[in-house]
Design an enzyme around this catalytic site. Structure first.
Site, PDB file in Angstrom:
ATOM      1  N   ASP A  31      -4.309  -1.705  -2.460  1.00  0.00           N
ATOM      2  CA  ASP A  31      -4.630  -0.835  -1.323  1.00  0.00           C
ATOM      3  C   ASP A  31      -6.122  -0.521  -1.349  1.00  0.00           C
ATOM      4  O   ASP A  31      -6.699  -0.232  -2.398  1.00  0.00           O
ATOM      5  CB  ASP A  31      -3.798   0.448  -1.404  1.00  0.00           C
ATOM      6  CG  ASP A  31      -3.806   1.218  -0.090  1.00  0.00           C
ATOM      7  OD1 ASP A  31      -2.762   1.270   0.573  1.00  0.00           O
ATOM      8  OD2 ASP A  31      -4.873   1.774   0.272  1.00  0.00           O
ATOM      9  N   HIS A 101       5.184  -2.993   4.858  1.00  0.00           N
ATOM     10  CA  HIS A 101       4.577  -3.091   3.530  1.00  0.00           C
ATOM     11  C   HIS A 101       5.212  -2.078   2.614  1.00  0.00           C
ATOM     12  O   HIS A 101       5.438  -0.930   2.990  1.00  0.00           O
ATOM     13  CB  HIS A 101       3.063  -2.878   3.583  1.00  0.00           C
ATOM     14  CG  HIS A 101       2.643  -1.649   4.341  1.00  0.00           C
ATOM     15  ND1 HIS A 101       2.632  -1.606   5.720  1.00  0.00           N
ATOM     16  CD2 HIS A 101       2.237  -0.431   3.923  1.00  0.00           C
ATOM     17  CE1 HIS A 101       2.238  -0.412   6.114  1.00  0.00           C
ATOM     18  NE2 HIS A 101       1.999   0.335   5.042  1.00  0.00           N
TER      19      HIS A 101
END
Ligand code: AMP
Length: 119
Positions: A31, A101
């Site tokens: 991320d 996700h």
């Protein structure tokens, strides 16, 4: 889905990402704004908007996303102390990117699942 979708563009290699695992059907990458010492996103390469759509349309692929998430957790050394696997879904779920996700979060105690501010 093509060029409008951020994570489709990462899958296509058009936008850089720190990839930590790839399978024929899934991709895992760090991320960009980590919320924990380990924060990896796992996506199916094929575009589905959210986990409900994915699971209803292609449960096998949904299982492959989970398997990749578990492999990432193992690679990152999270199996011993544990981790959190999260699919934000829709407006109330706080979803910002509409390509499904899984967030793999760990590396420190993560605290309560939700803040107690919901009334
Ligand atoms: P969500 O709110 O569940 O839709 O989560 C979207 C996540 O995508 C957030 O944690 C963002 O920090 C992350 N993100 C946004 N852009 C990128 C990017 N280019 N590379 C990696 N992660 C990203």
């Amino acid at each position: 889905m093509g060029t409008d979708c951020l994570f489709c563009r990462i899958v296509a290699g058009e936008i850089p990402a720190t990839v930590v695992r790839e399978t024929p059907t899934t991709l895992a990458f760090r991320d960009i704004d980590p919320k924990a010492p380990v924060h990896v996103l796992v996506v199916p390469k094929e575009h589905y908007a959210d986990v409900a759509t994915l699971s209803q349309s292609d449960p096998t692929l949904a299982g492959e996303v989970l398997a990749t998430a578990a492999a990432v957790a193992e690679d990152e050394g999270l199996l011993g102390d544990g981790f959190r696997l999260m699919f934000n879904t829709g407006a109330h779920g706080g979803q910002e990117v509409f390509h499904v996700h899984a967030h793999v979060l760990g590396g420190a105690p993560l605290g309560p699942m939700l803040a107690r501010s919901l009334g």
